[in-house]
Design an enzyme around this catalytic site. Sequence first.
Site, PDB file in Angstrom:
ATOM      1  N   ARG A   1     -21.537   6.418 -26.309  1.00 52.83           N
ATOM      2  CA  ARG A   1     -22.207   5.346 -25.561  1.00 52.83           C
ATOM      3  C   ARG A   1     -21.253   4.693 -24.546  1.00 52.83           C
ATOM      4  O   ARG A   1     -21.683   4.133 -23.553  1.00 52.83           O
ATOM      5  CB  ARG A   1     -22.730   4.277 -26.512  1.00 52.83           C
ATOM      6  CG  ARG A   1     -23.750   4.795 -27.528  1.00 52.83           C
ATOM      7  CD  ARG A   1     -24.220   3.714 -28.465  1.00 52.83           C
ATOM      8  NE  ARG A   1     -25.074   4.243 -29.517  1.00 52.83           N
ATOM      9  CZ  ARG A   1     -25.842   3.457 -30.292  1.00 52.83           C
ATOM     10  NH1 ARG A   1     -25.851   2.153 -30.120  1.00 52.83           N
ATOM     11  NH2 ARG A   1     -26.601   3.984 -31.228  1.00 52.83           N
TER      12      ARG A   1
ATOM     13  N   GLU B   1     -34.256   7.144 -24.681  1.00 50.86           N
ATOM     14  CA  GLU B   1     -34.390   5.682 -24.773  1.00 50.86           C
ATOM     15  C   GLU B   1     -33.361   5.021 -23.868  1.00 50.86           C
ATOM     16  O   GLU B   1     -32.280   5.562 -23.625  1.00 50.86           O
ATOM     17  CB  GLU B   1     -34.160   5.221 -26.218  1.00 50.86           C
ATOM     18  CG  GLU B   1     -34.482   3.737 -26.429  1.00 50.86           C
ATOM     19  CD  GLU B   1     -34.039   3.199 -27.783  1.00 50.86           C
ATOM     20  OE1 GLU B   1     -33.082   3.726 -28.369  1.00 50.86           O
ATOM     21  OE2 GLU B   1     -34.669   2.232 -28.243  1.00 50.86           O
TER      22      GLU B   1
END
Length: 483
Positions: free
Chosen positions: A100, A171
């Site tokens: 991330r 997402e």
Amino acid sequence: MDLQNKKLSEEQFFKIREEILTHWPTGKDVDLTEAVEYLKKVPDEKNFAKKLRKAKEEGVTLAQPRAGVALISEHIKLLNYLEEEGGADLLPSTIDSYTRQNRYNECQVGIDESIKAGRSLLNGFPAVNHGVKGCREVYESIKNPIQARHGTPDARLLSEIITASGWTSNEGGGISYNIPYAKSVSMERTIRDWQYCDRLTGWYQEQGIELNREPFGPLTGTLVPPSISNTVAILEALLAAEQGVKNITVGYGQCGNIIQDVAAIRALEEQTEEYLKRFGYNDVFVTTVFHQWMGGFPADEAKAFGVISLGAATAAMAGATKVIVKTPHEALGIPTMEANAQGIRDTKMTLNMLRGQRMPMSKELEMEIRIIKAETKCMLDSVYEVGKGDFARGTVEAFKLGIVDIPFAPSKYNAGKMMPARDNQGAVRYLMPGNLPFTQDLIDFNKEKLMERGRFENRDVTFQMTVDDIFAVGKGNLIGRPE
Ligand SMILES: CCC[C@H]1O[C@@H](n2cnc3c(N)ncnc32)[C@H](O)[C@@H]1O
């Protein structure tokens, strides 16, 4: 600021793409022409966008867990267990924290150490390091559609790899994966990077591959008022639609007052469709996702199941297309495979028992829908105004001015002037509106609701209520009553 809410041209898109694919060696294996052929072979029952369409048409709420571990074989074992033993209708891959932050070197260390340790030392699946080959192995070993769930400000390489691998949903968004997830990444940067991710989805869509995009609804997951998260979801839906996305799931994190939560989902779906149509996006298929309670959980597993069941029941009564499932290990950390499956079975049992039932309209429900829509309209119209008609530029300005303000966010680009608290029925209200552009009657409505609680609890309406509410569910209650 040369940021614009304008569809990237193919030339712009492919120019950016050249550089992104160099961020890690696995980037060179992404071949769009080959990937289109691969994605054309995805059967309807394994296409995320299509399974959502079918669920909405049938009026069914689908259950999806979160799940991710470091190694491919273990991850496949986990996902198979969740679909076979848990009954998951849709599968995730929760991506690890290093990925991330684009820290792929540390992912590699985590993978190597996990192999040595014989257990996952990463808190999710490092999809970039595993590359298209590894992600396709996962996709080919499961029965249900699979989605990348993460929290990545710069998800451009990740999106390239997972999409080429048959994962038909992604997402995130330029707001929802920035403000709750990063401290000092500019809004302009993440909106621009997510325009790329959306344009990638739009490019595949133009090749005839239907893919789903899902803005991250709950944001900080801490007493986020419904109109705040609905505003962010609608902004990200508009930005995605401009880049050619045609299948969008807007989301909301459970707050706990069941009427307000049902109202939030109904208002979210209606207002998303309203704004998409108003700005000319007439062919976007909209679904909703309800996230089971995102705040602190009770450690006691039986109590945790109570929270999970209430979330499942609310999702069903709201008619949400999808519900994201929590587990009885939520208070402890990453759940075991078995605990994760238990959360899904609890949820599916509740959904099955409520199948076909919906919360009927009432004057209370109608009022909550009206309030949420009015507050959301105030913010969206103000974003449009400060952006001089451009929602990308308007979003950047709006966060600078605190026109949109997400509670308890780590980002230094968030104003942090607004504070929420629950009213006497547990609905989340605005204790301090900060710079939110609400009309006086909306400010007065929220204030009166909180004064009602103050009178009931015989205490002043202060930030202490907010603090008490943050700890309440973990202690076994919804509202943080004075002890
Ligand atoms: C925004 C998402 C937070 C939720 O996401 C869950 N979560 C995070 N990472 C994993 C994982 N690797 N496997 C299963 N659940 C996971 C947390 O528990 C929390 O509820």
